[in-house]
Design an enzyme around this catalytic site. Sequence first.
Site, PDB file in Angstrom:
ATOM      1  N   SER A  34     -37.712 -19.831 -30.692  1.00 27.63           N
ATOM      2  CA  SER A  34     -38.374 -19.544 -31.493  1.00 27.63           C
ATOM      3  C   SER A  34     -39.073 -19.560 -31.374  1.00 27.63           C
ATOM      4  CB  SER A  34     -37.475 -18.875 -33.181  1.00 27.63           C
ATOM      5  OG  SER A  34     -38.967 -18.215 -33.630  1.00 27.63           O
ATOM      6  N   TYR A  60     -34.623 -20.910 -41.480  1.00 28.22           N
ATOM      7  CA  TYR A  60     -34.765 -20.339 -39.445  1.00 28.22           C
ATOM      8  C   TYR A  60     -35.721 -21.545 -39.249  1.00 28.22           C
ATOM      9  CZ  TYR A  60     -35.908 -17.448 -36.246  1.00 28.22           C
ATOM     10  OH  TYR A  60     -36.040 -16.530 -34.710  1.00 28.22           O
ATOM     11  N   LYS A 100     -33.598 -22.780 -35.675  1.00 26.98           N
ATOM     12  CA  LYS A 100     -34.159 -23.159 -33.950  1.00 26.98           C
ATOM     13  C   LYS A 100     -34.968 -24.502 -33.457  1.00 26.98           C
ATOM     14  CE  LYS A 100     -33.252 -18.691 -33.635  1.00 26.98           C
ATOM     15  NZ  LYS A 100     -32.393 -18.043 -33.085  1.00 26.98           N
TER      16      LYS A 100
END
Length: 249
Positions: A133, A146, A150
């Site tokens: 990401s 998150y 990633k």
Amino acid sequence: MFEVKGKRVLITGGASGIGLALVKHFLAEGACVIAVDLHGSDALTETDAELFTADVSDETELSVALERAAESGGKLDVVINNAGIALPEGRFEDADLSILEKVFNVNVKGVYLGLKYAPRYMNDGGSIINTGSAAAHITMPEYTSYSVSKSGVLAMTRTASLQLGSRGIRVNAVSPGTVLTPMESVDGPEARISVQATALERPANTDDIVGVYHFLAADESRYITGSEIRVDGGWVAGMTYKTMDKVLS
């Protein structure tokens, strides 16, 4: 060039979002596609993909799914570790550690287990593609779990490329920016921000993303490994005119 016809492609998180778009794309290009997901979906059922249900964070379930996929039609040529989740978490001082654990279980442990077990069911010269990401590079105030997860995917991608290079198995990552999926609607906060923050002044559709996976799956990319390709509309490149105008107005 860049044919994937006849390749056996396994995609985790294949029942929705980017994963479902990848399933449909590779099927349309003549590949034999296997989807692995916690649950199926009506949209996936309507395709010709083979489905194996598994929790990617469960070592036994994922290893069995990979084994069954290989037994059902032969060794795999491409494995796409795509399953991932994002959960709202708030500030550090208010954070619920269970959210961190849930996000890491899927986004980090799921990819780790994919890298652990997939190679034994793959042909030499194959391709592993991990979904990273742009959030690993540029984040927002409350995206901690998150973004960190990633970043971990990108680190594992580099390490796995070193381990699997002797077999000719390439390991790369695709890092999307904001993509319109069930996880992010057109009027969602990221989508709205991306109009200001990306050079292309819009969020991505899944059709904007799948071609990069196709490229990395094809034999013509055989000398690319340990790399990341960002598909973020230029978000990470820097501050746009729109952002500058908004701040300075």
